[in-house]
Scaffold this motif. Structure first.
Motif, mmCIF file in Angstrom:
data_model
loop_
_atom_site.group_PDB
_atom_site.id
_atom_site.type_symbol
_atom_site.label_atom_id
_atom_site.label_comp_id
_atom_site.label_asym_id
_atom_site.label_seq_id
_atom_site.Cartn_x
_atom_site.Cartn_y
_atom_site.Cartn_z
ATOM 1 N N ARG A 1 0.816 -1.211 0.000
ATOM 2 C CA ARG A 1 0.000 0.000 0.000
ATOM 3 C C ARG A 1 0.855 1.269 0.000
ATOM 4 O O ARG A 1 0.447 2.288 -0.556
ATOM 5 C CB ARG A 1 -0.942 -0.017 1.211
ATOM 6 C CG ARG A 1 -2.022 -1.077 1.106
ATOM 7 C CD ARG A 1 -2.747 -1.267 2.420
ATOM 8 N NE ARG A 1 -3.789 -2.284 2.352
ATOM 9 C CZ ARG A 1 -3.586 -3.583 2.612
ATOM 10 N NH1 ARG A 1 -2.374 -4.033 2.926
ATOM 11 N NH2 ARG A 1 -4.593 -4.429 2.548
ATOM 12 N N TRP A 2 2.000 1.234 0.663
ATOM 13 C CA TRP A 2 2.905 2.379 0.601
ATOM 14 C C TRP A 2 3.225 2.733 -0.846
ATOM 15 O O TRP A 2 3.151 3.896 -1.256
ATOM 16 C CB TRP A 2 4.206 2.091 1.365
ATOM 17 C CG TRP A 2 5.265 3.126 1.086
ATOM 18 C CD1 TRP A 2 6.298 3.029 0.202
ATOM 19 C CD2 TRP A 2 5.339 4.435 1.650
ATOM 20 N NE1 TRP A 2 7.027 4.186 0.199
ATOM 21 C CE2 TRP A 2 6.465 5.071 1.075
ATOM 22 C CE3 TRP A 2 4.576 5.132 2.585
ATOM 23 C CZ2 TRP A 2 6.840 6.366 1.407
ATOM 24 C CZ3 TRP A 2 4.950 6.423 2.918
ATOM 25 C CH2 TRP A 2 6.067 7.033 2.331
ATOM 26 N N SER B 1 0.154 4.098 -2.815
ATOM 27 C CA SER B 1 -0.224 5.473 -2.471
ATOM 28 C C SER B 1 0.831 6.465 -2.955
ATOM 29 O O SER B 1 0.515 7.581 -3.365
ATOM 30 C CB SER B 1 -0.435 5.603 -0.956
ATOM 31 O OG SER B 1 0.783 5.446 -0.261
ATOM 32 N N LYS B 2 2.090 6.034 -2.926
ATOM 33 C CA LYS B 2 3.161 6.903 -3.423
ATOM 34 C C LYS B 2 3.096 7.027 -4.953
ATOM 35 O O LYS B 2 3.304 8.106 -5.507
ATOM 36 C CB LYS B 2 4.521 6.339 -3.000
ATOM 37 C CG LYS B 2 5.728 7.120 -3.485
ATOM 38 C CD LYS B 2 6.989 6.661 -2.780
ATOM 39 C CE LYS B 2 8.180 7.545 -3.078
ATOM 40 N NZ LYS B 2 8.832 7.240 -4.361
ATOM 41 N N VAL C 1 0.558 6.871 -7.081
ATOM 42 C CA VAL C 1 -0.449 7.786 -7.639
ATOM 43 C C VAL C 1 -0.041 9.243 -7.387
ATOM 44 O O VAL C 1 -0.311 10.122 -8.207
ATOM 45 C CB VAL C 1 -1.885 7.512 -7.113
ATOM 46 C CG1 VAL C 1 -2.365 6.136 -7.590
ATOM 47 C CG2 VAL C 1 -1.975 7.639 -5.599
#
Lengths: 510, 510, 510
Positions: free
Chosen positions: A487-488, A491-492, A494
């Motif tokens: 998930r890191w 999210s980074k 995008v």
């Protein structure tokens, strides 16, 4: 006659392999802990006579195999659960002999385009699933319905994947200050994608080599060596049993251990092995497996193993301590899987057919979903079939876990499929914005969707980060869903895509 | 006299180590499965007397070693292939004693600048290859010709590498809104590059410490601890045998297992261990190695091991089941390697000399190729020597694989060298464009070629991605040539570099 | 009565588990190599009667456990060092019985909000540290002082971490061409951060399920399953002993092996396992551990193991060959650690309290240092306490290493803390420049410091690269301090941040 030639050629290595194997005496021997050791056929005796010297590693490895120790006749006599063969009755031709070199390498010589004359025999180098099916027909038939058996065409007959492959493997040169992309060459494809997906092995000629036994002719093979799961063999069959049961020990222990799967399932695109390694199951495996029994057939949960390996959940026959069947053996890797979670843009129900290049989405592309996530329902299994597969998987879970445990686990997993799909949709909208604003060339301009910097970020969103997060959810390998490509990274990524758009003239936001 | 001191100092730990070792009785004992156990010298008995209490882990470890169990005299009596010593005759001084603490730590006291008086002995802490060479001279001599022995100077005496090291290890501070680079400090270098390359171990003084045995003097050493392959020792010798044969068990099992190599060969710059792990060889190792024999000398292919480890292909003496030598033991890691595939910009023939800082390319730089790939032929082995080395490597392959298999494998490998070199050339042209257009400061301005953002992308192209792809081709570890720092990364990186150029004022393409 | 019900329910599986365990005969049996095998209580016999069929994996696993084989009464009779229990005296209620299902799952039924009626028993699914403390009170008490026990609130009650969590786990959607961030959902948090940090397990209702034994009621639990180190249990206790001692074998071997720690300590934010793997300690473990004794209590350095695992250095009771205590057992993971090196912006002295959300730095933020590195001294241990902890750690080192070796090692480590802090400060100054120049929205605008592209680069500087470099220094795993997320990445990242600033309108340098 062939036996005679074999004996004539018998070199000094002859007695060595007998010592290794402990057989070929007039009477069969007792093998400690294994039982009666089978006799070797005269033909195989001939092979081994030379090959103990020529390729000693192979002969010694085979001597440790079940093939060398248990004849099909003996195997046929075992109980339903204990049997490792699936024929109706053992091949008559073998009598009580073991499965040696000649038994496999001389099968179906006419079907095998790689058949050559070799010291009086018609042998072929590339033993195929059709050869193995003489004793293991059920496994071959199951495997034919496995996506893996079709991995070659699933990649090469899919125009989008072919484009992706070229964008990765093709050399890019600098021409007048600009990058120019070229299609990939065959040797490169064989060294990369096709290593796992399988090559086409064809005979293109023959070559003469001088050997210790004199000059000999050997076939020239394209795509060789290869042990990819979807290999196209010279007899027209698909796959290579050696992918997971590597030659020549063919140990069930190897197929049951997770390292074997890691060959093709460790990369960032499909980090199954990595996730397993850090899961509780993988932890237990790493700390206790030396005391487990990887050879017992059937495989008894709790007694033979404390925590499942890849095989236990996905393929193996697993029984309880009283012999009750918990999971049936299957060589269809998706038989216990409702969802396909990797390799494609969004998670989706498994395809109905193992041949996936026939799929068309709403946009007419060979993808199981549209670019924005709408499933190509006609080509995918329905909810009822998904339920059946999930129920099969849960049977194994329930050997050690309560229904609440299992329900809680799968509820989270399915939530994660939704979240990763949502994050992939966001990345897709970002790349579409780039296409719309003319900051990258997209499908409307008939350009590849994989070749530009911003497009490659989009690919990483689903091919690496969403996949990794889903695998982590499927097998509880936490950090592969957070900081290790999870998930890191989603999210980074995008934010990086947005940042890229913002910094371009005419970008999304100034 | 020394023995007497030892006995005087003997604490209660004395009997414990004897129990561990089962020796030092008036008569030597039979050690089950090992044979006669050697006697311990009086000097070593003195050491062990105290050190069983002071450093119990070392003593117990040594007690499990071959050094504790087999005297050089006994070792000398073994057959050529079985011997693990290479002296002409055993050191007379030892008699029939084993190799204990004193036998190594008191050798050549005058050559050792780290020699100190210690409880009546002149001992040194840093046992060096010259010490080991008393019994293992052939191995030391081979190792001296190994690049690894020269790893310290190969890094530090190469001005370009020194610059690369500073650009990585040096602190960068913010001064008036700008980054300012500083040279790296020695402790940082020792904690990073030199951990593998080796430190310089020198005596800079001495220190007194109060111990259970009273106050004692100890030398103060720079660069300590270190077990790097190119360590510069206080006696002037190079290397540390403990790099691969770690103290104090010095087990050949450790040196033969791939994890040992992973200490320095797992990073993205040289992912040999990772590639091996996902190769078929590595899969077999992981699943079956518990049943292999890692202690047998000589090492019998097929019988002792089913698939090779790093050592089997690159260094070990490997024989067939009848004792026929397949590969000679060598401590020169490149003796079976025609190509050097990592650490430099392009793949190239191995250097002639293990001292690589003497190499000059066409541009006068200490590199084996020019920036655009032209080899510095005078400093590199020729095609004939490459052929010899490749033939040596193939000998091991052919124990288990046919000539077609081996030919097919190496043809793909060499194709991959070309393709990765082409993709590196493209990245090089991109960084050169940045230099030409003044978007980065390059060699023409006497600036570092490693310190700016675009230059670091260029470095990753060869140091990580091309290397990873080549290793994957060399050992068939597919995804390290595709999505795990392989072709995917190479193809994405050149696009990112192009994208960077395009988005700069005056960039390549608007 | 309960025993009676158990016998009534006894299915055909009943005799199987007895065979597995070899007990429950009128007289206790001798278990080879283990000693007398304890009797099973009537209550646990009732459980096992059904669960051999219902969850065979659990029963078989328990049958291999120390709990099944050694009664607390017997355990109480062992010597101080040999004991694996820490009660004053064994629970009377057990008599000489072993620790079976009922002994744990029926404890403290009133405190357990997850207690349900089940076949005439009041049982709970979630066995908690308070349950384990009946026999292991010292371990529970130590663990309560461990940061890990408080991992749930340390994450969720810290406003900054809560923001970081949302920025990672929250879905980001595209709204009118702009990214919009949403808070994360609970199932996602449970599937990611809370997998290691621990969930809140609460009863929210009950559900009826039809089973082979008829309809049954089961509690519905939130946050289940979970084995995170800071799990909040239905009885109010914190933690899960199964994090490291997984059910139902609870083998000390598992807790002592490094793979167990890898579940939460392998990611790029805390690559302890990876670093260990390539360290000399990890190499020795990988090559020799099959011959080590992971079950012996106490654990004898050198004899039982050659190189330390995570447990040996950080938690285990380690003794010398004569039983002299080298390190005391502790379930406080920081008891031997002077510095906290991960998860925060700068390295710092360990917090005084295991509850870290109470910490406030000079800026009033819940961080142990200010943004520029000034420690929040009031909340951190002082130099004297740091010295004590370091001395405890060194005791283990000194079993195998000299004082010079140890001093040299720690001097480099502490130098690396300074260097990584300096490189983090540089990245912090770069992100502050972005905030000042309005290129990103920072704390002055009450915006998250984790949500923008440049901020995420800053996070990677400390959370990944500085951490990795520090771990590498702590355990000598060289490449994790250089090319594998180490100094290479730190030095590249600040250049990328500078480059980003430079290319923005109004950036730092044009």
């Amino acid at each position: 006659m062939t036996g005679f030639i074999g004996r004539n050629l018998r070199p000094k290595g002859f007695s060595t392999w007998k010592a290794l194997l402990g057989v070929a005496l007039p009477i069969v021997l007792l093998w400690p802990g294994i039982g009666v050791c089978a006799a070797v056929s005269a033909d195989s005796e001939a092979c081994v006579g030379c090959h103990t010297t020529v390729t000693p590693g192979i002969v010694a490895d085979w001597a440790k195999s079940g093939h060398a120790r248990v004849s099909p006749q003996e195997a046929a006599g075992k109980g339903t659960l204990e049997r490792m063969v699936s024929f109706e009755k053992p091949p008559e031709k073998l009598g009580g002999n073991s499965v040696g070199c000649a038994e496999c390498h001389t099968l179906n010589p006419d079907a095998h385009k790689d058949t050559v004359e070799h010291q009086g025999y018609r042998i072929h180098a590339v033993v195929s699933p059709s050869d193995c099916a003489v004793c293991h027909p059920a496994e071959r038939n199951q495997y034919n319905e496995n996506l893996m058996a079709h991995a070659y065409a699933n990649l090469t007959a899919n125009s989008l994947y072919e484009d992706l492959k070229n964008s990765i493997n093709g050399v890019q040169t600098m021409e007048k200050g600009k990058l120019e992309a070229h299609s990939s060459d065959l040797a490169t494809d064989q060294d990369s994608c096709l290593a796992c997906h399988g090559t086409v092995v064809e005979v293109t000629g023959s070559v003469s080599r001088s050997t210790d036994m004199g000059d000999m002719e050997f076939p020239v093979l394209t795509g060789w060596p290869n042990q990819g799961v979807g290999r196209i063999n010279p007899d027209g069959s698909k796959g290579s049993c050696a992918s997971c049961h590597p030659r020549h020990q063919f140990s069930i222990e190897t197929a049951r251990k997770p390292s074997t799967c890691s060959q093709c399932h460790k990369g960032p695109d499909v980090p199954a092995y990595k996730v397993y390694s850090v899961s509780k199951h993988g932890n237990l495996y790493a700390s206790l497996e030396k005391d487990w029994n990887f050879k017992g057939v059937p495989w008894v949960v709790g007694k033979d193993f404390t925590a499942p390996t890849c095989a236990a959940c996905h393929m193996s026959l697993v029984v309880g301590p009283e012999g009750q069947v918990i999971s049936e053996r299957s060589h269809g890797a998706a038989d216990r899987l409702p969802w396909r979670i990797f390799g494609l843009i969004y998670a989706h129900a498994h395809p109905k057919s193992p041949e996936t290049s026939i799929i068309r989405n709403a946009e007419g592309l060979p993808l199981p979903t549209s670019l924005t996530g709408k499933p190509a329902t006609d080509f995918l299994i329905d909810a009822a079939e998904q339920g059946k597969r999930k129920a099969r998987m849960e049977k194994t879970c329930l050997s050690c876990h309560s229904q609440s445990w299992v329900d809680g686990h799968f509820a989270r997993f399915e939530n994660t499929l939704q979240v990763t799909d949502a994050m992939t949709l966001t990345a897709t909208k970002l790349v579409m914005t780039a296409w719309e604003k003319g900051l990258a060339k997209g499908p409307a301009l008939k350009d590849s969707v994989f070749n530009e910097a911003i497009e490659k970020k989009w690919v990483e969103q689903w091919l690496f980060y969403a996949n990794s997060t889903r695998f982590s959810a499927a097998m509880s390998g936490a950090d592969y869903g957070v900081f290790a490509n999870g998930r890191w990274s989603m999210s980074k990524n995008v934010r990086d895509m947005q940042d890229w758009l913002d910094s371009r003239p005419g970008g999304a936001r100034k």
